[in-house]
Each structure stands twice: as C-alpha cells, then as structure tokens.
Design a protein around this motif. Sequence first.
Motif, mmCIF file in Angstrom:
data_model
loop_
_atom_site.group_PDB
_atom_site.id
_atom_site.type_symbol
_atom_site.label_atom_id
_atom_site.label_comp_id
_atom_site.label_asym_id
_atom_site.label_seq_id
_atom_site.Cartn_x
_atom_site.Cartn_y
_atom_site.Cartn_z
ATOM 1 N N PRO A 38 0.796 -1.226 0.000
ATOM 2 C CA PRO A 38 0.000 0.000 0.000
ATOM 3 C C PRO A 38 0.834 1.284 0.000
ATOM 4 O O PRO A 38 0.490 2.243 -0.692
ATOM 5 C CB PRO A 38 -0.831 -0.107 1.286
ATOM 6 C CG PRO A 38 -0.943 -1.573 1.521
ATOM 7 C CD PRO A 38 0.364 -2.157 1.057
ATOM 8 N N ASP A 39 1.918 1.307 0.763
ATOM 9 C CA ASP A 39 2.744 2.523 0.798
ATOM 10 C C ASP A 39 3.364 2.807 -0.569
ATOM 11 O O ASP A 39 3.399 3.952 -1.005
ATOM 12 C CB ASP A 39 3.831 2.421 1.860
ATOM 13 C CG ASP A 39 3.275 2.478 3.280
ATOM 14 O OD1 ASP A 39 2.142 2.977 3.456
ATOM 15 O OD2 ASP A 39 3.975 2.020 4.202
ATOM 16 N N ARG A 42 0.561 4.055 -2.909
ATOM 17 C CA ARG A 42 0.210 5.453 -2.615
ATOM 18 C C ARG A 42 1.307 6.413 -3.066
ATOM 19 O O ARG A 42 1.015 7.474 -3.629
ATOM 20 C CB ARG A 42 -0.081 5.629 -1.124
ATOM 21 C CG ARG A 42 -1.460 5.153 -0.713
ATOM 22 C CD ARG A 42 -1.789 5.555 0.710
ATOM 23 N NE ARG A 42 -1.016 4.807 1.681
ATOM 24 C CZ ARG A 42 -1.398 3.635 2.206
ATOM 25 N NH1 ARG A 42 -2.552 3.096 1.851
ATOM 26 N NH2 ARG A 42 -0.642 3.016 3.078
ATOM 27 N N THR A 79 -6.247 -5.600 1.304
ATOM 28 C CA THR A 79 -5.481 -4.398 1.629
ATOM 29 C C THR A 79 -5.124 -3.639 0.359
ATOM 30 O O THR A 79 -5.299 -2.417 0.280
ATOM 31 C CB THR A 79 -4.211 -4.765 2.423
ATOM 32 O OG1 THR A 79 -4.603 -5.459 3.610
ATOM 33 C CG2 THR A 79 -3.426 -3.519 2.798
ATOM 34 N N THR A 83 -6.737 -0.079 -0.917
ATOM 35 C CA THR A 83 -5.819 1.025 -1.232
ATOM 36 C C THR A 83 -6.166 1.602 -2.592
ATOM 37 O O THR A 83 -6.296 2.822 -2.747
ATOM 38 C CB THR A 83 -4.354 0.532 -1.218
ATOM 39 O OG1 THR A 83 -4.049 0.032 0.089
ATOM 40 C CG2 THR A 83 -3.399 1.644 -1.597
#
Length: 112
Positions: A38-39, A42, A79, A83
């Motif tokens: 996810p990081d 993003r 997850t 996201t």
Amino acid sequence: MIDLREVLEQKQALERQFDFHFESTFWEEFSIADGYGPDGIREHYNLVFNQWKDNLRFLTELVLVLNWKIYQWYQVDDTLGMTYDALWQKADSYALKTLKGDNLHYYLSVLD
C-alpha cells in the motif's frame, strides 16, 4: 518478483476486452508498485497524479487503471484492493470536480 511478460499480457487483455488502447505505462507502473504494498502504491499514485492530473487523457487512464486494479485485487488481497479503491475515489472526485464541457464528456464516455 514481477513477471513483466505477464503484466503486458494482462494489459493487452484489458485493451481487447474494453476496446481501449493505453497511451501510458500506468498499468505496468502500478503492477510494479503492487510489490511494494500500500505505501508503494500510494507513493506512486502521488507522483503520477501530481504529474498528470492536468492531462485529460492520462488522468482518464489513471482512473481506469485504478479501477481495474481494484477488480484485480478484489477478494485476492483486500489491503491492496482497498488502497486502490481509496485512490480511485480521490482521482475520480478530482476529475468530476474539475473537468467541464467536452473534457468531462470524454472522461465519462471512456469510463462508461
């Protein structure tokens, strides 16, 4: 490790299924970002969105790719799917608030 051949096959399948030709490499880029979780997704979104938000065709493609990524990860990795859903909502909201006239018509007709 990402299999670029598989990613390109996915992209070609999407192009055939939706009769749409990508101008960008967003599908490949986000497929790579998937591996960073996810990081990473993003972070890449922020880079791409800030660079291309004023380009109608690329903004439209970005929203398409985010939408297709939601579908790709649905019931596979919640997850990642969530996201992508949050990012899709941000990009779609931006487009709907800022695009006008023919640009909004293009955006909506491509996404339909």
